[in-house]
Scaffold this motif. Structure first.
Motif: not given
Ligand code: ZN
Ligand code: ZN
Length: 330
Positions: A236-250, A211-215
């Motif tokens: 999912v928590t781990e992947d969400v942080f890894k696949s968002t850019r710096d400054g992103a919002s979750i 998922t992270v590579a895909g995003l």
């Protein structure tokens, strides 16, 4: 009248019970429809004693008014809210019932008639069919509150994690707000297909690819600007942080499982969005109308009350064949 009781693991029984009498500030509502919610997770468990009739996404018609209940009259169509505040605390005074420490969660939609306190009922717009009416509370309230807690810009890249009915509605609402890059993530291919039909620009099945590579591949290796998360799972928590850019919002709707150190994730903003405030109801209706949203596109089945067991089985055990399921009491 007929009412559906949880009587055992994956077992619901229809029983004849007495019609309730509305209290002074209550209305007797003839329930016309009640949707099954992803949070109806009592179903696979053992029944407990005095378990109430479940169902908290209902709509119906007023048939009797309590002595002091003046807001509606017999024949009015209403949509039900599920949080009853204490009415005395600082949060209740501001209409923020979900923050009330003494709040009660009110159900009772899976039966023919139920008595509801005046504060639990919203007026249902005219010319709304009953299936749609059952989606006007929780089903639109949750994703729209998510958009208020974490607003989007048209040029944002956005990921949506978990494509049950609410995740799919999130995608529809993001698209209605002009977002072009919407990436849906789920392990059920049929749900990914629905997501693409309803507005996702891309989809990823974590069972088929990383998922992270895909995003990263879909965002020029930057990661997404925003993420709306309907799944509570450490991976999912781990992947969400890894696949968002710096400054992103979750935005999480369930809370995040697993360990994470926010300081490792440069300038991320983490937002928790829970249910919706009753004060948002009218605004939600306006959004649906103005953006011309066809809510029934997330409804896969409608069952009569007598077939509620079949309906629950379809909803929770056949996720490749079902989306939102509504019980119809007409
Ligand atoms: Zn719900
Ligand atoms: Zn309160």
């Amino acid at each position: 009248m007929k009412a559906a009781f949880h009587t055992g693991k994956k077992e619901i029984s229809i029983r004849e019970i007495d019609m309730p009498e509305p209290g002074e500030n209550e209305y007797l509502v003839k329930i016309k429809s009640c949707a099954i919610c992803g949070s109806d997770i009592w179903w696979p468990n053992d029944a407990v004693s005095n378990e109430p009739v479940h169902g908290h996404e209902s709509a119906g018609e007023i048939v009797k008014c309590g002595k002091n209940a003046k807001k509606f009259k017999s024949g009015d169509k209403v949509v039900c809210y599920a949080i009853l505040g204490c009415g005395k605390c600082v949060h209740c005074a501001k209409g923020m019932l979900t923050y009330c420490k003494a709040k009660k969660f009110v159900e009772g939609g899976f039966q023919e008639y139920a008595a509801f306190n005046e504060s639990l009922l919203f007026p249902c717009p005219e010319n709304t069919d009953w299936v749609t009416a059952s989606l006007l509370s929780d089903a639109i309230g949750v994703p729209l509150r998510g958009l208020r807690r974490l607003p989007v810009n048209e040029n944002d890249t956005v990921s949506v994690w978990g494509l049950g009915p609410l995740g799919l509605l999130q995608i529809m609402f993001l698209k209605a707000n002009g977002v072009k890059k919407i990436i849906g993530i789920d392990t059920v291919n049929e749900r990914l297909e629905s997501a693409r039909k309803l507005g996702a620009s891309d989809t990823i099945n974590p069972k088929e690819k990383d998922t992270v590579a895909g995003l990263m591949g879909l965002t020029n290796s930057l990661g997404t600007d925003k993420a709306y998360v309907y799944i509570r799972h450490p991976k999912v928590t781990e992947d969400v942080f890894k696949s968002t850019r710096d400054g992103a919002s979750i935005c999480t709707f369930t809370g995040l499982d697993g360990k994470y150190e926010l300081q490792e994730w440069y300038e991320r903003t983490l937002v928790w969005s829970f249910y919706f405030m009753s004060s948002e109801y009218e605004e939600n209706l306006k959004f649906i109308k103005e953006k011309n949203i066809e809510l029934k596109s997330v409804v896969s089945h409608v069952y009569p009350l007598e077939k509620i067991n079949e309906a629950f089985k379809k909803r929770f055990e056949e996720q490749d064949k079902s989306l939102k399921i509504v019980i119809n009491m007409n």
